[in-house]
Design a protein around this motif. Structure first.
Motif, PDB file in Angstrom:
ATOM      1  N   PRO A 127       0.811  -1.233   0.000  1.00 38.59           N
ATOM      2  CA  PRO A 127       0.000   0.000   0.000  1.00 38.59           C
ATOM      3  C   PRO A 127       0.835   1.269   0.000  1.00 38.59           C
ATOM      4  CG  PRO A 127      -0.805  -1.575   1.623  1.00 38.59           C
ATOM      5  CD  PRO A 127       0.514  -2.096   1.153  1.00 38.59           C
ATOM      6  N   TYR A 160      -1.342   3.381  -2.501  1.00 37.33           N
ATOM      7  CA  TYR A 160      -2.720   3.712  -2.134  1.00 37.33           C
ATOM      8  C   TYR A 160      -2.856   3.818  -0.614  1.00 37.33           C
ATOM      9  CZ  TYR A 160      -2.231  -1.387  -2.572  1.00 37.33           C
ATOM     10  OH  TYR A 160      -1.755  -2.682  -2.533  1.00 37.33           O
ATOM     11  N   ASP A 163      -6.260   5.495   0.461  1.00 36.03           N
ATOM     12  CA  ASP A 163      -7.478   5.150  -0.262  1.00 36.03           C
ATOM     13  C   ASP A 163      -8.612   4.872   0.726  1.00 36.03           C
ATOM     14  OD1 ASP A 163      -8.760   4.012  -2.951  1.00 36.03           O
ATOM     15  OD2 ASP A 163      -9.199   2.599  -1.323  1.00 36.03           O
ATOM     16  N   GLN A 164      -9.781   5.388   0.421  1.00 37.37           N
ATOM     17  CA  GLN A 164     -10.922   5.305   1.345  1.00 37.37           C
ATOM     18  C   GLN A 164     -11.279   3.864   1.694  1.00 37.37           C
ATOM     19  OE1 GLN A 164     -14.399   7.406  -0.033  1.00 37.37           O
ATOM     20  NE2 GLN A 164     -15.631   6.863   1.753  1.00 37.37           N
ATOM     21  N   ASN A 165     -11.285   2.982   0.698  1.00 39.05           N
ATOM     22  CA  ASN A 165     -11.640   1.582   0.959  1.00 39.05           C
ATOM     23  C   ASN A 165     -10.536   0.841   1.696  1.00 39.05           C
ATOM     24  OD1 ASN A 165     -14.337   1.248  -0.202  1.00 39.05           O
ATOM     25  ND2 ASN A 165     -13.348   1.717  -2.148  1.00 39.05           N
ATOM     26  N   PHE A 166      -9.283   1.195   1.420  1.00 43.13           N
ATOM     27  CA  PHE A 166      -8.154   0.621   2.151  1.00 43.13           C
ATOM     28  C   PHE A 166      -8.245   0.990   3.631  1.00 43.13           C
ATOM     29  CE2 PHE A 166      -3.757   1.381   3.735  1.00 43.13           C
ATOM     30  CZ  PHE A 166      -3.321   0.070   3.769  1.00 43.13           C
ATOM     31  N   ASP A 303     -13.302  -4.977   1.314  1.00 47.25           N
ATOM     32  CA  ASP A 303     -12.990  -3.564   1.083  1.00 47.25           C
ATOM     33  C   ASP A 303     -11.592  -3.396   0.492  1.00 47.25           C
ATOM     34  OD1 ASP A 303     -15.372  -2.129   2.035  1.00 47.25           O
ATOM     35  OD2 ASP A 303     -14.862  -3.005   3.972  1.00 47.25           O
ATOM     36  N   PHE A 304     -10.670  -4.275   0.865  1.00 51.72           N
ATOM     37  CA  PHE A 304      -9.332  -4.206   0.278  1.00 51.72           C
ATOM     38  C   PHE A 304      -9.365  -4.618  -1.189  1.00 51.72           C
ATOM     39  CE2 PHE A 304      -5.185  -6.416  -0.547  1.00 51.72           C
ATOM     40  CZ  PHE A 304      -4.490  -5.249  -0.816  1.00 51.72           C
ATOM     41  N   THR A 307     -10.655  -1.846  -3.032  1.00 52.94           N
ATOM     42  CA  THR A 307      -9.618  -0.827  -3.192  1.00 52.94           C
ATOM     43  C   THR A 307      -8.902  -1.015  -4.518  1.00 52.94           C
ATOM     44  OG1 THR A 307      -9.181  -0.630  -0.812  1.00 52.94           O
ATOM     45  CG2 THR A 307      -7.398   0.002  -2.287  1.00 52.94           C
TER      46      THR A 307
END
Length: 344
Positions: A127, A160, A163-166, A303-304, A307
């Motif tokens: 990430p 990332y 990142d919002q989803n991360f 969610d990852f 991402t």
């Protein structure tokens, strides 16, 4: 349109006999030992030979092999399924490239050529960007493409960290572990780097800090007791800190319930399953810790996987290119220290 996704990870030995050659590949990487080849090669041989006995004991605790390839395949399958469900325009196929063990870039490029995509997207399973991880893998891929005279439109999701989803993925995993706890110390642990790497401009530490900052904000817990620390220090050089070992000892002695979060690893491997789960727990126990909890690596957390799927689908909004195709809008990070664009 056919598109190939190259998932980069470090890799790990698939049997005890391959521990030493795996270590050699690691230390023979110029991004790890920045020396001329005629010096780096014998030094990598020496280091891998000396470290092999200890490393073999570590992998023996994992049944004699690293689980990282199996777990990366699970992530690859989940991403391929997700991204082809999320859009129906293009056909995406995932390929795994390990930096220090098989499957290597030299092998995988042949599979990619057979697939014959119109575009290749490089997607590190790191990430936060570092020259020693994402940078090394990206460079190796481009070198192999050049060697094989393979030319295809190529773009890269370099990092990332915010990142919002991360962030959401980590937040959900943390909340599962702390929901019933009243008093604890939340320790975000990332793999360390020598201080000199950071002073040379490597953005890794800064990006890790941004990840943790966003996750703490998302947790939104009043008076949350947390700290960021760094693990896996080796060699005589000064590394970035504080060290995870020191933080564990300090908080064990005052009776804190320790909750560890692997913030820079998305796959379980020796540094989570052995270093965090076994060695650091023994360290905590020896210093009086009564309760020790470890949050899992993200793995196939939905969610990852989202991402990566979203970043790839939307990549044209913030493309990191190899110079052949100029970036179209801007970097996905609203910060200065990102390697994917030359910010003014």
């Amino acid at each position: 349109m056919k598109k190939a996704i190259i998932l980069f990870n470090l890799g790990g030995p698939d049997k005890i006999e391959n521990v030493e050659p795996f270590l050699f590949n690691l230390f023979n990487d110029p991004a790890i030992l920045n020396l001329p080849t005629f010096l780096r090669y014998p030094l990598a041989k020496l280091i891998s030979n000396r470290r092999a006995p200890v490393a073999k004991k570590i992998y023996e605790q994992l049944g004699g092999a690293s689980p990282i390839l199996k777990l990366t395949k699970e992530q690859s399958d989940a991403l391929e399924k997700k991204i082809n469900q999320d859009q129906k325009i293009d056909e995406y196929k995932c390929f795994i490239v390990m930096r220090c063990w098989h499957p290597r870039a030299e092998q995988v490029i042949k599979e990619v050529q057979f697939f014959n995509p119109e575009e290749v997207i490089l997607m590190p399973l790191y990430p936060q960007y570092s020259a020693a991880t994402s940078g090394s893998s990206i460079k190796e891929w481009k070198d192999v493409c050049k060697k094989n005279q393979y030319k295809v439109k190529t773009s890269t999701i370099c990092c990332y960290p915010t990142d919002q989803n991360f962030v959401k993925a980590h937040t959900k995993e943390i909340l599962k572990k702390i929901k019933d706890l009243k008093s604890f110390k939340l320790i975000f642990s990332a793999h360390g780097l020598p201080e000199k790497n950071i002073k040379k401009g490597d953005p890794y530490q800064w990006q890790v800090e941004q990840s943790v900052k966003k996750i703490v904000e998302e947790l939104n817990i009043e008076n949350l007791d947390w700290i960021l620390s760094y693990q896996s220090r080796v060699g005589p050089l000064k590394w970035i800190g504080p060290s995870t070992e020191d933080i564990i000892i300090k908080n064990s002695k005052i009776g804190k319930h320790i909750v560890l979060v692997p913030i820079a690893f998305v796959s379980e491997h020796s540094e989570t399953l052995v270093e965090l789960d076994i060695e650091y727990k023994e360290l905590a126990d020896a210093n009086g810790c009564k309760n020790y909890t470890r949050v899992p690596a993200l793995g196939t957390n939905e969610d990852f996987i989202k991402t990566m799927s979203d970043l790839i689908i939307k990549k044209n909004e913030y493309e990191f290119n190899d110079g052949l195709y100029p970036p179209k809008i801007q970097c996905p990070l609203e910060f200065k220290k990102c390697p994917c664009l030359n910010h003014e």
